[in-house]
Design an enzyme around this catalytic site. Structure first.
Site, PDB file in Angstrom:
ATOM      1  N   GLY A  90       2.723   2.390  10.764  1.00  0.00           N
ATOM      2  CA  GLY A  90       3.682   3.477  10.602  1.00  0.00           C
ATOM      3  C   GLY A  90       4.423   3.838  11.877  1.00  0.00           C
ATOM      4  O   GLY A  90       5.066   4.885  11.956  1.00  0.00           O
ATOM      5  N   GLU A 108      -6.750   4.825   7.946  1.00  0.00           N
ATOM      6  CA  GLU A 108      -6.491   6.244   7.671  1.00  0.00           C
ATOM      7  C   GLU A 108      -7.728   6.901   7.066  1.00  0.00           C
ATOM      8  O   GLU A 108      -8.009   8.070   7.300  1.00  0.00           O
ATOM      9  CB  GLU A 108      -5.256   6.371   6.760  1.00  0.00           C
ATOM     10  CG  GLU A 108      -3.980   6.086   7.545  1.00  0.00           C
ATOM     11  CD  GLU A 108      -2.841   5.505   6.736  1.00  0.00           C
ATOM     12  OE1 GLU A 108      -2.871   5.551   5.498  1.00  0.00           O
ATOM     13  OE2 GLU A 108      -1.900   4.988   7.376  1.00  0.00           O
ATOM     14  N   SER A 161       3.576  -2.075  10.325  1.00  0.00           N
ATOM     15  CA  SER A 161       5.028  -2.122  10.557  1.00  0.00           C
ATOM     16  C   SER A 161       5.656  -3.471  10.222  1.00  0.00           C
ATOM     17  O   SER A 161       6.585  -3.906  10.903  1.00  0.00           O
ATOM     18  CB  SER A 161       5.354  -1.717  12.003  1.00  0.00           C
ATOM     19  OG  SER A 161       4.979  -0.369  12.232  1.00  0.00           O
ATOM     20  N   ASN A 204       0.873  -1.173   0.000  1.00  0.00           N
ATOM     21  CA  ASN A 204       0.000   0.000   0.000  1.00  0.00           C
ATOM     22  C   ASN A 204       0.911   1.223   0.000  1.00  0.00           C
ATOM     23  O   ASN A 204       1.486   1.567   1.026  1.00  0.00           O
ATOM     24  CB  ASN A 204      -0.894  -0.029   1.248  1.00  0.00           C
ATOM     25  CG  ASN A 204      -1.724   1.237   1.385  1.00  0.00           C
ATOM     26  OD1 ASN A 204      -1.780   2.058   0.464  1.00  0.00           O
ATOM     27  ND2 ASN A 204      -2.369   1.404   2.528  1.00  0.00           N
ATOM     28  N   TRP A 205       1.032   1.829  -1.166  1.00  0.00           N
ATOM     29  CA  TRP A 205       1.960   2.963  -1.281  1.00  0.00           C
ATOM     30  C   TRP A 205       1.442   4.208  -0.567  1.00  0.00           C
ATOM     31  O   TRP A 205       2.173   5.168  -0.379  1.00  0.00           O
ATOM     32  CB  TRP A 205       2.211   3.295  -2.752  1.00  0.00           C
ATOM     33  CG  TRP A 205       3.026   2.292  -3.505  1.00  0.00           C
ATOM     34  CD1 TRP A 205       3.473   1.070  -3.060  1.00  0.00           C
ATOM     35  CD2 TRP A 205       3.517   2.434  -4.840  1.00  0.00           C
ATOM     36  NE1 TRP A 205       4.200   0.457  -4.045  1.00  0.00           N
ATOM     37  CE2 TRP A 205       4.243   1.257  -5.149  1.00  0.00           C
ATOM     38  CE3 TRP A 205       3.406   3.425  -5.814  1.00  0.00           C
ATOM     39  CZ2 TRP A 205       4.854   1.073  -6.384  1.00  0.00           C
ATOM     40  CZ3 TRP A 205       4.009   3.237  -7.053  1.00  0.00           C
ATOM     41  CH2 TRP A 205       4.731   2.073  -7.326  1.00  0.00           C
ATOM     42  N   LYS A 206       0.154   4.215  -0.242  1.00  0.00           N
ATOM     43  CA  LYS A 206      -0.478   5.409   0.348  1.00  0.00           C
ATOM     44  C   LYS A 206      -0.230   6.614  -0.579  1.00  0.00           C
ATOM     45  O   LYS A 206      -0.159   6.427  -1.793  1.00  0.00           O
ATOM     46  CB  LYS A 206       0.018   5.620   1.778  1.00  0.00           C
ATOM     47  CG  LYS A 206      -0.140   4.327   2.611  1.00  0.00           C
ATOM     48  CD  LYS A 206       0.064   4.502   4.072  1.00  0.00           C
ATOM     49  CE  LYS A 206      -0.133   3.164   4.779  1.00  0.00           C
ATOM     50  NZ  LYS A 206      -0.054   3.238   6.227  1.00  0.00           N
ATOM     51  N   HIS A 246      -9.446   1.324   4.945  1.00  0.00           N
ATOM     52  CA  HIS A 246      -8.174   1.532   5.643  1.00  0.00           C
ATOM     53  C   HIS A 246      -8.400   2.473   6.820  1.00  0.00           C
ATOM     54  O   HIS A 246      -9.187   3.419   6.719  1.00  0.00           O
ATOM     55  CB  HIS A 246      -7.127   2.099   4.682  1.00  0.00           C
ATOM     56  CG  HIS A 246      -5.745   2.035   5.267  1.00  0.00           C
ATOM     57  ND1 HIS A 246      -5.312   2.932   6.222  1.00  0.00           N
ATOM     58  CD2 HIS A 246      -4.732   1.149   5.095  1.00  0.00           C
ATOM     59  CE1 HIS A 246      -4.076   2.597   6.589  1.00  0.00           C
ATOM     60  NE2 HIS A 246      -3.712   1.527   5.917  1.00  0.00           N
ATOM     61  N   GLU A 278      -5.236  -4.739  10.608  1.00  0.00           N
ATOM     62  CA  GLU A 278      -4.219  -3.711  10.772  1.00  0.00           C
ATOM     63  C   GLU A 278      -4.481  -2.940  12.060  1.00  0.00           C
ATOM     64  O   GLU A 278      -5.283  -1.985  12.055  1.00  0.00           O
ATOM     65  CB  GLU A 278      -4.243  -2.733   9.596  1.00  0.00           C
ATOM     66  CG  GLU A 278      -3.903  -3.348   8.263  1.00  0.00           C
ATOM     67  CD  GLU A 278      -3.315  -2.314   7.314  1.00  0.00           C
ATOM     68  OE1 GLU A 278      -2.219  -2.567   6.806  1.00  0.00           O
ATOM     69  OE2 GLU A 278      -3.929  -1.260   7.102  1.00  0.00           O
ATOM     70  N   GLY A 326       2.936  -1.111   4.267  1.00  0.00           N
ATOM     71  CA  GLY A 326       2.982   0.319   3.963  1.00  0.00           C
ATOM     72  C   GLY A 326       4.403   0.758   3.648  1.00  0.00           C
ATOM     73  O   GLY A 326       4.897   0.570   2.536  1.00  0.00           O
ATOM     74  N   GLY A 327       5.074   1.324   4.642  1.00  0.00           N
ATOM     75  CA  GLY A 327       6.402   1.912   4.448  1.00  0.00           C
ATOM     76  C   GLY A 327       7.383   1.023   3.692  1.00  0.00           C
ATOM     77  O   GLY A 327       8.074   1.483   2.779  1.00  0.00           O
TER      78      GLY A 327
HETATM   79  P1  13P Z   1       3.168   0.398   7.649  1.00  0.00           P
HETATM   80  O1  13P Z   1       3.663  -0.885   7.063  1.00  0.00           O
HETATM   81  O2  13P Z   1       3.892   1.611   7.158  1.00  0.00           O
HETATM   82  O3  13P Z   1       3.057   0.329   9.141  1.00  0.00           O
HETATM   83  O4  13P Z   1       1.650   0.583   7.098  1.00  0.00           O
HETATM   84  C1  13P Z   1       0.759  -0.454   7.207  1.00  0.00           C
HETATM   85  C2  13P Z   1      -0.457  -0.092   6.453  1.00  0.00           C
HETATM   86  O5  13P Z   1      -1.205   0.801   6.831  1.00  0.00           O
HETATM   87  C3  13P Z   1      -0.724  -0.811   5.197  1.00  0.00           C
HETATM   88  O6  13P Z   1      -2.006  -0.553   4.735  1.00  0.00           O
END
Ligand code: 13P
Length: 249
Positions: free
Chosen positions: A172, A97, A211, A11-13, A95, A166, A232-233
């Site tokens: 993050g 967020e 994470s 997930n590149w966000k 998600h 999640e 994510g990251g």
């Molecule tokens: P991180 O891997 O950066 O913690 O993000 C997880 C995430 O929200 C994937 O959708």
């Protein structure tokens, strides 16, 4: 019964620029291990470019959100039909967020999942508790409430979805859930799905996100009921994302 391959989804966000999007997706597509499934969920403007970059590879394309409406006067929204036309196989819905910033409710999330399915996409439905909810012992009841409108879509729908656990406090932060914490929730999700579709619940992939790093992926992915990851990251560096994919083989 053989288990489905593990699934690792990046997930590149809201990250990246055109050049980076093409370079990153090409690098991942070119070195993807076999024996697992992988996808990247990229920002809407990059769907065309990344779709071309990964077209000849096993790396699947996905988006990060979809409208609950089919088409029409919905300024700023993107329909499931559009995503499908651009070659998406997956779309993330719910998600944390978006639940937090756009106040998306679990009912809306289920409507988005239904719309995605109707267009032939596989929704990746995200659920997860906040730190306060975990500390006050509400984790499983929060997950259950978030899943309820999705389960109400029925067995056929749920049998063709991906569910991602999640924990909000792990996203993050560098603070992954422990394997035990993740497994407890994954087993609860599996049981809820089994209540609807019995043994076929074993075919529904339940991903862990929060994470996940190359160093932690193998242990998570080998735990019971963890069928892959939502990353994510670490999905923004080809080397790290590929190492996580390798851990899923
Ligand atoms: P991180 O891997 O950066 O913690 O993000 C997880 C995430 O929200 C994937 O959708």
């Amino acid at each position: 019964m053989s288990k489905p391959d593990k699934l690792v989804v990046g997930n590149w966000k809201m990250n990246g620029r055109r050049d980076m999007a093409v370079a990153l997706s090409s690098a991942v597509a070119g070195q993807l291990p076999s024996g697992m499934e992988a996808a990247v969920c990229v920002p809407f403007p990059f769907l065309g470019l990344v779709g071309e970059a990964v077209a000849a590879s096993a790396l699947a394309l996905g988006a990060q959100d979809v409208s609950d409406q089919e088409e029409g006067a919905f300024t700023g929204e993107v329909s499931a039909g559009m995503l499908s036309e651009f070659g998406c196989r997956f779309v993330i819905v719910g998600h944390s967020e978006r639940r937090a910033r756009q106040a998306e409710t679990s009912v809306l999330v289920a409507e988005k999942a239904a719309r995605a399915r109707a267009a032939g996409l596989t929704p990746i439905v995200c659920v997860g508790e906040t730190r306060d909810e975990r500390e006050s012992g509400q984790t499983l009841s929060v997950i259950e409430a978030q899943l309820a409108p999705v389960l109400a879509l029925g067995g056929e729908a749920v049998g063709s979805m991906v569910i991602a656990y999640e924990p909000v406090w792990a996203i993050g932060t560098g603070l992954s859930a422990s394997v035990e914490q993740a497994v407890e929730v994954h087993q609860a999700i599996r049981a809820a799905v089994a209540g609807l579709i019995g043994d076929r619940a074993g075919d529904v992939r339940i991903l862990y996100g929060g994470s996940v790093k190359p160093e932690t992926a193998a242990e998570l992915f080998s735990a019971p009921d963890i069928d892959g990851g939502l990353i994510g990251g670490a999905s923004l560096k080809a080397e790290d994302f590929l190492a996580i994919c390798q851990a899923a083989v």
